[in-house]
Motif scaffolding. Structure first.
Motif, mmCIF file in Angstrom:
data_model
loop_
_atom_site.group_PDB
_atom_site.id
_atom_site.type_symbol
_atom_site.label_atom_id
_atom_site.label_comp_id
_atom_site.label_asym_id
_atom_site.label_seq_id
_atom_site.Cartn_x
_atom_site.Cartn_y
_atom_site.Cartn_z
ATOM 1 N N TYR A 176 5.102 0.669 13.003
ATOM 2 C CA TYR A 176 4.687 1.143 11.677
ATOM 3 C C TYR A 176 5.921 1.520 10.858
ATOM 4 O O TYR A 176 6.075 1.096 9.714
ATOM 5 C CB TYR A 176 3.744 2.337 11.804
ATOM 6 N N LYS A 177 6.804 2.291 11.453
ATOM 7 C CA LYS A 177 8.033 2.707 10.768
ATOM 8 C C LYS A 177 8.909 1.489 10.465
ATOM 9 O O LYS A 177 9.481 1.390 9.383
ATOM 10 C CB LYS A 177 8.799 3.724 11.607
ATOM 11 N N ARG A 178 8.986 0.577 11.423
ATOM 12 C CA ARG A 178 9.779 -0.639 11.229
ATOM 13 C C ARG A 178 9.287 -1.405 10.011
ATOM 14 O O ARG A 178 10.073 -1.800 9.144
ATOM 15 C CB ARG A 178 9.680 -1.506 12.482
ATOM 16 N N PHE A 179 7.974 -1.622 9.915
ATOM 17 C CA PHE A 179 7.434 -2.353 8.784
ATOM 18 C C PHE A 179 7.604 -1.563 7.488
ATOM 19 O O PHE A 179 8.004 -2.107 6.464
ATOM 20 C CB PHE A 179 5.958 -2.698 8.999
ATOM 21 N N SER A 180 7.299 -0.278 7.537
ATOM 22 C CA SER A 180 7.396 0.562 6.344
ATOM 23 C C SER A 180 8.825 0.581 5.792
ATOM 24 O O SER A 180 9.035 0.456 4.585
ATOM 25 C CB SER A 180 6.929 1.980 6.682
ATOM 26 N N ASP A 181 9.802 0.711 6.669
ATOM 27 C CA ASP A 181 11.204 0.715 6.234
ATOM 28 C C ASP A 181 11.607 -0.634 5.648
ATOM 29 O O ASP A 181 12.297 -0.701 4.625
ATOM 30 C CB ASP A 181 12.133 1.066 7.398
ATOM 31 N N SER A 182 11.156 -1.709 6.278
ATOM 32 C CA SER A 182 11.475 -3.044 5.763
ATOM 33 C C SER A 182 10.774 -3.318 4.436
ATOM 34 O O SER A 182 11.350 -3.952 3.549
ATOM 35 C CB SER A 182 11.088 -4.112 6.785
ATOM 36 N N LEU A 183 9.557 -2.834 4.304
ATOM 37 C CA LEU A 183 8.840 -2.974 3.039
ATOM 38 C C LEU A 183 9.605 -2.267 1.924
ATOM 39 O O LEU A 183 9.815 -2.831 0.845
ATOM 40 C CB LEU A 183 7.427 -2.407 3.161
ATOM 41 N N ARG A 184 10.045 -1.059 2.198
ATOM 42 C CA ARG A 184 10.819 -0.295 1.216
ATOM 43 C C ARG A 184 12.107 -1.031 0.849
ATOM 44 O O ARG A 184 12.481 -1.114 -0.325
ATOM 45 C CB ARG A 184 11.142 1.096 1.798
ATOM 46 N N ARG A 185 12.779 -1.583 1.864
ATOM 47 C CA ARG A 185 14.021 -2.325 1.624
ATOM 48 C C ARG A 185 13.771 -3.554 0.756
ATOM 49 O O ARG A 185 14.500 -3.831 -0.198
ATOM 50 C CB ARG A 185 14.634 -2.734 2.965
ATOM 51 N N CYS A 186 12.715 -4.302 1.057
ATOM 52 C CA CYS A 186 12.387 -5.507 0.296
ATOM 53 C C CYS A 186 12.048 -5.167 -1.153
ATOM 54 O O CYS A 186 12.488 -5.839 -2.083
ATOM 55 C CB CYS A 186 11.236 -6.242 0.971
ATOM 56 N N LEU A 187 11.261 -4.110 -1.331
ATOM 57 C CA LEU A 187 10.902 -3.690 -2.685
ATOM 58 C C LEU A 187 12.142 -3.277 -3.478
ATOM 59 O O LEU A 187 12.252 -3.586 -4.662
ATOM 60 C CB LEU A 187 9.898 -2.540 -2.632
ATOM 61 N N LYS A 188 13.065 -2.597 -2.818
ATOM 62 C CA LYS A 188 14.299 -2.158 -3.487
ATOM 63 C C LYS A 188 15.153 -3.366 -3.879
ATOM 64 O O LYS A 188 15.736 -3.400 -4.966
ATOM 65 C CB LYS A 188 15.073 -1.210 -2.566
ATOM 66 N N GLU A 189 15.226 -4.368 -2.983
ATOM 67 C CA GLU A 189 15.996 -5.586 -3.270
ATOM 68 C C GLU A 189 15.446 -6.335 -4.485
ATOM 69 O O GLU A 189 16.180 -7.008 -5.186
ATOM 70 C CB GLU A 189 15.966 -6.537 -2.063
ATOM 71 N N HIS A 190 14.158 -6.225 -4.707
ATOM 72 C CA HIS A 190 13.491 -6.966 -5.791
ATOM 73 C C HIS A 190 12.893 -6.009 -6.816
ATOM 74 O O HIS A 190 11.852 -6.299 -7.408
ATOM 75 C CB HIS A 190 12.405 -7.874 -5.206
ATOM 76 N N GLU A 191 13.561 -4.896 -7.032
ATOM 77 C CA GLU A 191 13.025 -3.847 -7.911
ATOM 78 C C GLU A 191 12.716 -4.353 -9.313
ATOM 79 O O GLU A 191 11.672 -4.029 -9.882
ATOM 80 C CB GLU A 191 13.985 -2.658 -7.970
ATOM 81 N N ALA A 192 13.596 -5.164 -9.871
ATOM 82 C CA ALA A 192 13.370 -5.663 -11.232
ATOM 83 C C ALA A 192 12.089 -6.515 -11.287
ATOM 84 O O ALA A 192 11.297 -6.375 -12.228
ATOM 85 C CB ALA A 192 14.566 -6.481 -11.706
ATOM 86 N N GLU A 193 11.890 -7.364 -10.270
ATOM 87 C CA GLU A 193 10.689 -8.196 -10.251
ATOM 88 C C GLU A 193 9.438 -7.354 -10.030
ATOM 89 O O GLU A 193 8.397 -7.618 -10.617
ATOM 90 C CB GLU A 193 10.814 -9.256 -9.154
ATOM 91 N N VAL A 194 9.545 -6.344 -9.177
ATOM 92 C CA VAL A 194 8.411 -5.450 -8.925
ATOM 93 C C VAL A 194 8.024 -4.731 -10.211
ATOM 94 O O VAL A 194 6.839 -4.577 -10.520
ATOM 95 C CB VAL A 194 8.739 -4.444 -7.794
ATOM 96 N N ASN A 195 9.013 -4.333 -10.988
ATOM 97 C CA ASN A 195 8.748 -3.667 -12.265
ATOM 98 C C ASN A 195 8.002 -4.591 -13.232
ATOM 99 O O ASN A 195 7.175 -4.118 -14.013
ATOM 100 C CB ASN A 195 10.043 -3.173 -12.903
#
Length: 182
Positions: A121-140
């Motif tokens: 759970y932590k592994r996925f959650s941390d990776s999800l956060r990392r992926c979202l941060k890498e693509h922050e402009a697109e997420v916005n």
């Protein structure tokens, strides 16, 4: 709730990582979304609880869910079907890719779990956060703040999507699938 467009983008971004971590996250995301379940429930899926019931239907039984502490609903499996129209969100494709590329643990050592390990759970959650941060402009551009997206967004997004479909399932069916008490 996460939109289907953000979900598809996350699937693509995880695969673009091009490594085992990306494939793990991709499969975890697709399975969680299609099962419309909490990420905690995804972490405890056992191989023994996965069955092919028909040519194209995979059943997954949950022995324990937050809304079913005693396992009374375990006899009612959740069904997963392939998505021939969109391979990116197809649970059968995601699971196949994961098993071919990532699953190299003997079943006994994995404790029979699809996602072996104590901190998945932590592994996925941390990776999800990392992926979202890498693509922050697109997420916005999807109208989200990366700080507002987490594992619960997947579960809520899947339920919101099916609830918004014209002629889609009833509210009772959605509650049962999402593990909500009515």
């Amino acid at each position: 709730p996460m939109s289907i467009d953000l979900n598809r983008s996350l699937c693509r971004w995880f695969l673009e990582w091009g490594d085992i971590e990306g494939i793990f996250c991709y499969c975890f995301l697709v399975i969680s979304w299609n099962l419309m379940c909490r990420a905690n429930n995804t972490t405890v899926i056992m191989f023994a609880d996965i069955n092919w019931t028909k040519f194209d239907c995979m059943d997954i039984h949950f022995c324990h869910m937050k809304g079913d502490q005693l396992g009374d609903l375990a006899k009612h499996p959740r069904h997963l079907y392939p998505n021939p129209n969109d391979w990116l969100v197809c649970p059968v494709f995601a699971l196949s890719l994961y098993l071919m590329c990532c699953f190299n643990t003997p079943l006994e050592a994995a404790g029979g779990r699809l996602f072996p390990g104590k901190t998945q759970y932590k592994r996925f959650s941390d990776s999800l956060r990392r992926c979202l941060k890498e693509h922050e402009a697109e997420v916005n551009t999807f109208g989200y703040n990366v700080k507002d997206i987490g594992t619960h967004s997947i579960w809520k997004g899947a339920a919101s999507l099916v609830a918004s479909l014209p002629g889609g399932p009833s509210a009772a069916s959605i509650c049962i699938q999402a593990g909500w008490i009515m």
